[in-house]
Design an enzyme around this catalytic site. Structure first.
Site, short mmCIF file in Angstrom:
data_model
loop_
_atom_site.label_atom_id
_atom_site.label_comp_id
_atom_site.label_asym_id
_atom_site.label_seq_id
_atom_site.Cartn_x
_atom_site.Cartn_y
_atom_site.Cartn_z
N ASP A 107 39.09 36.12 35.72
CA ASP A 107 40.13 35.10 35.92
C ASP A 107 39.61 34.05 36.90
O ASP A 107 38.45 34.08 37.31
CB ASP A 107 41.44 35.74 36.38
CG ASP A 107 41.37 36.26 37.81
OD1 ASP A 107 40.26 36.57 38.27
OD2 ASP A 107 42.44 36.38 38.45
N ASP A 147 39.79 33.33 40.05
CA ASP A 147 39.14 33.65 41.33
C ASP A 147 38.30 34.92 41.24
O ASP A 147 37.82 35.42 42.25
CB ASP A 147 40.16 33.75 42.46
CG ASP A 147 41.11 34.93 42.32
OD1 ASP A 147 41.31 35.40 41.18
OD2 ASP A 147 41.67 35.37 43.34
N ASP A 164 38.85 38.07 40.70
CA ASP A 164 39.23 39.39 41.19
C ASP A 164 39.84 40.25 40.08
O ASP A 164 40.21 41.40 40.31
CB ASP A 164 40.18 39.30 42.40
CG ASP A 164 41.52 38.66 42.08
OD1 ASP A 164 41.70 38.15 40.96
OD2 ASP A 164 42.40 38.66 42.97
N SER A 177 44.61 32.25 41.65
CA SER A 177 44.16 33.32 40.77
C SER A 177 44.20 32.93 39.30
O SER A 177 43.51 32.02 38.86
CB SER A 177 44.98 34.58 41.05
OG SER A 177 44.44 35.71 40.42
#
Length: 449
Positions: free
Chosen positions: A242, A244, A246, A103
């Site tokens: 960010d 990834d 999400d 992440s």
């Protein structure tokens, strides 16, 4: 059973250090393969996505080896956002979805997140059972039952079409100048393509991943580059993702950053006015600002709080039948469209609000007046338990006493990094700083001795 591998969002750590090693990843793959291939047939399938970290290649191969050794058929998506994995797990009728990503963490970290066949993250009970299977070790199938693996080339395009469909067709983005910061991560192609196809003028940053620069000086946790780009180009708005994708932060035309609380406050009130907010409830975590709660109450709406972690937000949403939730950190979950936080989708909802209202981004990002809030992190070494130290306990008790009727203190261990997070919320700025400094100093002293 105590958790050994799983944290608040899958398994995470420094790549090539336990537990984030190729060997453990292979064992994890074999364990989840055994868990989901429970009838012995070779009809079971798993989709695997990843972000742009160098170590993603290693974990992709290790997980594939573990999964195919137990008879699972693997479909490799390559670099795609985390929400794309949730979407494709369900739409491709897979038994399991896997996202390889840490992440917002730096490039040297990595992680493994899991989605069930419904596209939602696995429950605590499922993770505990998988932990037991990891401890049991690999149990390979006969040679004739080994699973197959192949690459899927259209995963990104399927995701883009789903993202575009979440925006009302009556909302044109033509003429809207958008800076999109992809954090050199998983959305470096999908986000600019989706925005451009919807008609926006797109200025992309953080779209040149090299395996080592994900989240480095860019993205939702370091939005300075995006803020400067918005101002320099005279853009209408910035969407800052960010690694990834999400999470999202919104940047107004003046270069100011709006966090997840402000975005949720805006969407909740708009959806309520349109009759779209289920039960008049927004779900958020204990970290969300008291100002958000007051704002919703003034509108006749309710804030339901959960433990920190978007999976706990989603669990509460599903249990209560609510359709909007998220975190101050920028996870925005809209279960009418997605099974997990989706930064780009939330960004599109903000763009829709701009277009439909005719207002500037700066008019929309200040939905409510925040209560002063300060968050500081203290890093600790493996094996340390600073919150169990008597001197720390004493300072925390004194601080809580000082805040009675004036604010609140929240202290917790991060579920993704070796950090103690200290958050204080108080309208008395002097008391706010005093309490934060006292607690942080006591924990810092405990971890340094």
């Amino acid at each position: 059973m105590a958790r050994k591998f799983f944290g608040t969002d899958g398994v995470r750590g420094t790549a090539n250090q336990y537990p984030m090693t190729a060997e453990v990843a292979l064992r994890i793959g074999a364990a989840v393969g055994r868990y989901f291939r429970n009838d012995g047939t070779n009809r079971h399938r798993v989709v695997i996505g990843k972000d742009t970290r160098l170590s993603g290649y290693m974990f992709e191969n290790a997980l594939t080896a573990g999964l195919t050794s137990t008879g699972m058929n693997v479909f490799l998506l390559g670099p795609v956002p985390t929400p794309a994995v949730g979407l494709l797990t369900n739409s491709m009728r897979a038994d399991l979805g896997v996202m390889i990503s840490a992440s917002h963490n730096p490039a040297e970290d990595n992680g493994i997140k899991f989605f069930g066949p419904d596209g939602f993250k696995l429950s605590d009970e499922a993770e505990l059972e998988i932990e037991r299977l990891i401890e049991d070790g690999v149990e390979p199938v006969q040679a004739t039952n080994i699973g197959r693996a192949r690459r899927i080339d259209d995963g990104r395009f399927r995701y883009i079409e789903r993202i575009k469909s979440s925006l009302p067709r009556a909302v044109p983005l033509r003429g809207v100048k958008v800076v999109v910061d992809c954090a050199n991560g998983a959305a470096h192609r999908a986000a600019p393509e989706a925005l451009w196809e919807l008609g926006a003028e797109v200025i992309p940053v953080g779209v040149n991943p090299n395996g080592l620069n994900i989240n480095k000086d860019c993205g939702s946790t370091q939005p300075r580059l995006a803020c400067e780009t918005v101002v320099a180009h005279g853009a209408d708005v910035g969407i800052c993702l960010d690694g990834d994708a999400d999470r999202v932060m919104i940047i107004d035309e003046k270069g100011n950053v709006a966090d997840g609380d402000q975005i949720m406050g805006l969407l909740a009130t708009r959806w309520a006015d349109e009759g779209r907010l289920n039960c008049g409830v927004l779900v958020a975590t204990v970290m969300s600002n008291l100002g958000l709660e007051r704002h919703l109450k003034d509108k006749g709406l309710r804030l339901e709080r959960t433990a920190v972690g978007d999976r706990y937000v989603v669990e509460a949403m599903r249990k209560g039948g609510y359709n909007l939730g998220g975190e101050q950190s920028g996870h925005i979950v809209m279960t009418d469209h997605a099974t997990t936080g989706d930064g780009l989708m939330a960004g599109l909802q903000f763009l829709a609000a701009m277009v439909e209202s005719g207002q500037l981004a700066s008019d929309l990002v200040n939905t409510f007046e925040t209560v002063p809030q300060m968050l500081k992190n203290v890093r600790y070494a493996k094996g340390q338990a600073p919150l169990d130290v008597n001197a720390v306990k004493s300072v925390i008790a004194d601080s809580e006493l000082a805040l009675i009727g004036k604010g609140r203190l929240l202290i917790r261990k991060s579920g993704t990094e070796p950090l103690i997070r200290v958050m204080v919320e108080c309208e008395d700025s002097a008391l706010l700083k005093t309490v934060v400094d006292a607690v942080v100093d006591s924990i810092t002293e405990a971890v340094s001795t």
